[in-house]
Design a protein around this motif. Structure first.
Motif, PDB file in Angstrom:
ATOM      1  N   PRO A  15     -23.253   8.511  -4.704  1.00 28.61           N
ATOM      2  CA  PRO A  15     -24.581   8.844  -4.192  1.00 28.61           C
ATOM      3  C   PRO A  15     -25.199   7.703  -3.378  1.00 28.61           C
ATOM      4  CG  PRO A  15     -24.373   9.553  -6.467  1.00 28.61           C
ATOM      5  CD  PRO A  15     -23.146   8.746  -6.155  1.00 28.61           C
ATOM      6  N   GLU A  16     -25.566   8.000  -2.143  1.00 27.42           N
ATOM      7  CA  GLU A  16     -26.290   7.075  -1.260  1.00 27.42           C
ATOM      8  C   GLU A  16     -25.503   5.812  -0.936  1.00 27.42           C
ATOM      9  OE1 GLU A  16     -30.443   6.501  -2.168  1.00 27.42           O
ATOM     10  OE2 GLU A  16     -30.553   8.427  -3.184  1.00 27.42           O
ATOM     11  N   ALA A  17     -24.186   5.840  -1.038  1.00 29.28           N
ATOM     12  CA  ALA A  17     -23.395   4.671  -0.652  1.00 29.28           C
ATOM     13  C   ALA A  17     -23.468   4.463   0.851  1.00 29.28           C
ATOM     14  CB  ALA A  17     -21.946   4.844  -1.084  1.00 29.28           C
ATOM     15  N   ARG A  18     -23.435   3.201   1.280  1.00 29.85           N
ATOM     16  CA  ARG A  18     -23.408   2.863   2.698  1.00 29.85           C
ATOM     17  C   ARG A  18     -21.985   2.489   3.091  1.00 29.85           C
ATOM     18  NH1 ARG A  18     -26.638  -2.380   4.392  1.00 29.85           N
ATOM     19  NH2 ARG A  18     -28.429  -1.053   3.914  1.00 29.85           N
ATOM     20  N   LEU A  19     -21.501   3.052   4.194  1.00 32.72           N
ATOM     21  CA  LEU A  19     -20.163   2.766   4.704  1.00 32.72           C
ATOM     22  C   LEU A  19     -20.264   1.929   5.972  1.00 32.72           C
ATOM     23  CD1 LEU A  19     -17.052   3.218   4.818  1.00 32.72           C
ATOM     24  CD2 LEU A  19     -17.535   5.338   6.065  1.00 32.72           C
ATOM     25  N   GLU A  20     -19.519   0.818   6.007  1.00 36.09           N
ATOM     26  CA  GLU A  20     -19.465  -0.018   7.206  1.00 36.09           C
ATOM     27  C   GLU A  20     -18.004  -0.218   7.599  1.00 36.09           C
ATOM     28  OE1 GLU A  20     -22.060  -3.059   8.045  1.00 36.09           O
ATOM     29  OE2 GLU A  20     -23.596  -2.527   6.559  1.00 36.09           O
ATOM     30  N   MET A  21     -17.676   0.086   8.874  1.00 36.92           N
ATOM     31  CA  MET A  21     -16.333  -0.113   9.405  1.00 36.92           C
ATOM     32  C   MET A  21     -16.340  -1.297  10.360  1.00 36.92           C
ATOM     33  SD  MET A  21     -14.721   3.642  10.071  1.00 36.92           S
ATOM     34  CE  MET A  21     -14.958   5.001   8.920  1.00 36.92           C
ATOM     35  N   LEU A  22     -15.335  -2.155  10.215  1.00 33.42           N
ATOM     36  CA  LEU A  22     -15.236  -3.362  11.040  1.00 33.42           C
ATOM     37  C   LEU A  22     -14.166  -3.156  12.107  1.00 33.42           C
ATOM     38  CD1 LEU A  22     -15.494  -6.081   8.250  1.00 33.42           C
ATOM     39  CD2 LEU A  22     -17.317  -4.808   9.405  1.00 33.42           C
ATOM     40  N   ASP A  23     -14.532  -3.362  13.350  1.00 32.77           N
ATOM     41  CA  ASP A  23     -13.614  -3.143  14.465  1.00 32.77           C
ATOM     42  C   ASP A  23     -12.547  -4.227  14.555  1.00 32.77           C
ATOM     43  OD1 ASP A  23     -14.912  -0.824  15.344  1.00 32.77           O
ATOM     44  OD2 ASP A  23     -16.393  -1.991  16.465  1.00 32.77           O
ATOM     45  N   THR A  24     -11.399  -3.848  15.083  1.00 41.52           N
ATOM     46  CA  THR A  24     -10.267  -4.768  15.290  1.00 41.52           C
ATOM     47  C   THR A  24     -10.011  -5.563  14.022  1.00 41.52           C
ATOM     48  OG1 THR A  24     -11.145  -5.003  17.537  1.00 41.52           O
ATOM     49  CG2 THR A  24      -9.210  -6.317  16.985  1.00 41.52           C
ATOM     50  N   CYS A  25      -9.805  -4.848  12.931  1.00 41.32           N
ATOM     51  CA  CYS A  25      -9.686  -5.479  11.619  1.00 41.32           C
ATOM     52  C   CYS A  25      -8.737  -4.685  10.741  1.00 41.32           C
ATOM     53  CB  CYS A  25     -11.068  -5.559  10.960  1.00 41.32           C
ATOM     54  SG  CYS A  25     -11.097  -6.425   9.390  1.00 41.32           S
ATOM     55  N   GLY A  26      -7.863  -5.389  10.033  1.00 43.89           N
ATOM     56  CA  GLY A  26      -6.952  -4.768   9.100  1.00 43.89           C
ATOM     57  C   GLY A  26      -7.502  -4.744   7.686  1.00 43.89           C
ATOM     58  N   HIS A  27      -6.642  -5.063   6.716  1.00 45.43           N
ATOM     59  CA  HIS A  27      -6.970  -4.888   5.299  1.00 45.43           C
ATOM     60  C   HIS A  27      -7.810  -6.030   4.724  1.00 45.43           C
ATOM     61  CE1 HIS A  27      -6.383  -3.125   1.355  1.00 45.43           C
ATOM     62  NE2 HIS A  27      -5.825  -4.227   0.890  1.00 45.43           N
ATOM     63  N   GLN A  39       7.028  -9.250   3.950  1.00 42.76           N
ATOM     64  CA  GLN A  39       7.179  -7.812   4.143  1.00 42.76           C
ATOM     65  C   GLN A  39       5.823  -7.114   4.184  1.00 42.76           C
ATOM     66  OE1 GLN A  39      10.530  -6.153   2.035  1.00 42.76           O
ATOM     67  NE2 GLN A  39       9.530  -4.170   1.823  1.00 42.76           N
ATOM     68  N   LEU A  40       4.870  -7.617   3.393  1.00 39.56           N
ATOM     69  CA  LEU A  40       3.547  -7.012   3.337  1.00 39.56           C
ATOM     70  C   LEU A  40       2.659  -7.400   4.512  1.00 39.56           C
ATOM     71  CD1 LEU A  40       2.466  -7.340  -0.419  1.00 39.56           C
ATOM     72  CD2 LEU A  40       2.657  -5.220   0.884  1.00 39.56           C
ATOM     73  N   LEU A  41       2.899  -8.551   5.122  1.00 40.25           N
ATOM     74  CA  LEU A  41       1.968  -9.113   6.092  1.00 40.25           C
ATOM     75  C   LEU A  41       1.542  -8.138   7.190  1.00 40.25           C
ATOM     76  CD1 LEU A  41       0.431 -11.753   6.661  1.00 40.25           C
ATOM     77  CD2 LEU A  41       2.296 -12.391   8.205  1.00 40.25           C
ATOM     78  N   PRO A  42       2.457  -7.375   7.814  1.00 44.09           N
ATOM     79  CA  PRO A  42       2.021  -6.461   8.874  1.00 44.09           C
ATOM     80  C   PRO A  42       1.061  -5.373   8.394  1.00 44.09           C
ATOM     81  CG  PRO A  42       4.389  -6.803   8.970  1.00 44.09           C
ATOM     82  CD  PRO A  42       3.924  -7.392   7.668  1.00 44.09           C
ATOM     83  N   ARG A  43       1.012  -5.140   7.093  1.00 42.55           N
ATOM     84  CA  ARG A  43       0.092  -4.145   6.540  1.00 42.55           C
ATOM     85  C   ARG A  43      -1.200  -4.784   6.028  1.00 42.55           C
ATOM     86  NH1 ARG A  43       2.290   0.737   5.448  1.00 42.55           N
ATOM     87  NH2 ARG A  43       1.072   1.093   3.568  1.00 42.55           N
ATOM     88  N   LEU A  44      -1.249  -6.119   6.021  1.00 37.46           N
ATOM     89  CA  LEU A  44      -2.415  -6.819   5.492  1.00 37.46           C
ATOM     90  C   LEU A  44      -3.437  -7.181   6.557  1.00 37.46           C
ATOM     91  CD1 LEU A  44      -0.801  -9.285   2.913  1.00 37.46           C
ATOM     92  CD2 LEU A  44      -2.068  -7.189   2.425  1.00 37.46           C
ATOM     93  N   ILE A  45      -2.983  -7.450   7.785  1.00 38.69           N
ATOM     94  CA  ILE A  45      -3.893  -7.907   8.828  1.00 38.69           C
ATOM     95  C   ILE A  45      -3.635  -7.143  10.125  1.00 38.69           C
ATOM     96  CG2 ILE A  45      -4.275 -10.208   7.862  1.00 38.69           C
ATOM     97  CD1 ILE A  45      -2.170 -11.315   9.758  1.00 38.69           C
ATOM     98  N   HIS A  46      -4.589  -7.237  11.035  1.00 36.68           N
ATOM     99  CA  HIS A  46      -4.479  -6.552  12.319  1.00 36.68           C
ATOM    100  C   HIS A  46      -3.251  -7.061  13.078  1.00 36.68           C
ATOM    101  CE1 HIS A  46      -5.501  -5.316  16.424  1.00 36.68           C
ATOM    102  NE2 HIS A  46      -6.295  -4.416  15.868  1.00 36.68           N
ATOM    103  N   PRO A  47      -2.522  -6.182  13.756  1.00 35.17           N
ATOM    104  CA  PRO A  47      -1.300  -6.592  14.457  1.00 35.17           C
ATOM    105  C   PRO A  47      -1.492  -7.745  15.430  1.00 35.17           C
ATOM    106  CG  PRO A  47      -1.474  -4.202  14.433  1.00 35.17           C
ATOM    107  CD  PRO A  47      -2.750  -4.719  13.849  1.00 35.17           C
TER     108      PRO A  47
END
Length: 233
Positions: A201-213, A121-129
């Protein structure tokens, strides 16, 4: 422990050391990785205390999802011991009523003897479709859940349900901090990561493309590169 600095790696819900296997190998030249067992306690505070009891006086710290909740509790309890902080696919806010209902429904499913159905049930929310049919990935996820087991899952969900909102802690974090999120994360979406990074303070944010949880397993090379930058900055 090793002369290299220790990097404590905290898994998420229904996850074990396999969640961090790509990082353990890739970062071993820089750090001595140590993966926590977060299956034995039913509160975030107890999980954090168990980790602190096993770790050296100073260490770097990375947590994914539930592991991020534990990492923030470690920062609250012993900030002087943490040299660096990485928060992956996680958030500082407490659950919404909808989140709590979803967790209660999954606990009820496990209580009815349908624990294996929880992960499905959780799988579709854990990884990219696009990766739902990738057996090499999904088999690792199912094996981790089997390893954690029903009792461990109940303890973990109980801990998550009872956790506190940690946003008030964020401005006091002074160590180099990395926040990582998948752009298609359905459980802790980018907006939550942006709020988390903005509060530290001063945290770095990195977003990964085509990627789920599950960024460590879905995009190991990109996650490893982000962690290397964080560890050497």
């Amino acid at each position: 422990m090793s002369e290299k600095p220790v990097l404590a790696l905290l898994p998420g819900l229904l996850c074990d050391a396999s969640l961090w296997r790509p990082q353990v190998g890739a970062l071993a030249d820089l750090v001595a990785p140590w993966v926590a067992d977060l299956t034995r306690d039913d509160s975030i505070a107890a999980m954090a205390e168990r980790c602190l009891d096993q770790l050296p006086p100073r260490f770097a710290l990375a947590g994914l999802s539930m592991g991020g909740y534990v990492a923030l509790e470690i920062l609250r309890a012993a900030p002087e011991r943490v040299t660096r902080l990485a928060l992956l696919a996680t958030r500082a806010t407490a659950d919404t009523p909808e989140d709590r209902q979803r967790r209660s429904d999954l606990l009820a499913l496990a209580d009815r003897g349908q624990f294996k159905g929880v992960t499905r049930q959780l799988l579709p929310r854990l990884i990219h479709p696009e990766r739902l049919e990738e057996e090499a990935l999904t088999s690792v996820i199912f094996a981790m859940a089997e390893s954690v087991g029903r009792a461990g899952f109940v303890r973990q969900q109980t801990a998550i349900l009872d956790r506190a909102d940690m946003r008030s802690l964020l401005p006091a974090i002074r160590c180099p901090t990395l926040v990582v999120v998948g752009r298609q994360d359905a459980l802790t979406p980018p907006a939550m990561a942006m709020e988390l990074a903005a509060g530290i303070p001063e945290a770095r944010l990195e977003m990964l493309d085509t990627c789920g949880h599950l960024v460590t397993l879905e995009r190991p090379a990109e996650t490893n590169a982000a962690l290397r930058r964080w560890l050497t900055s």
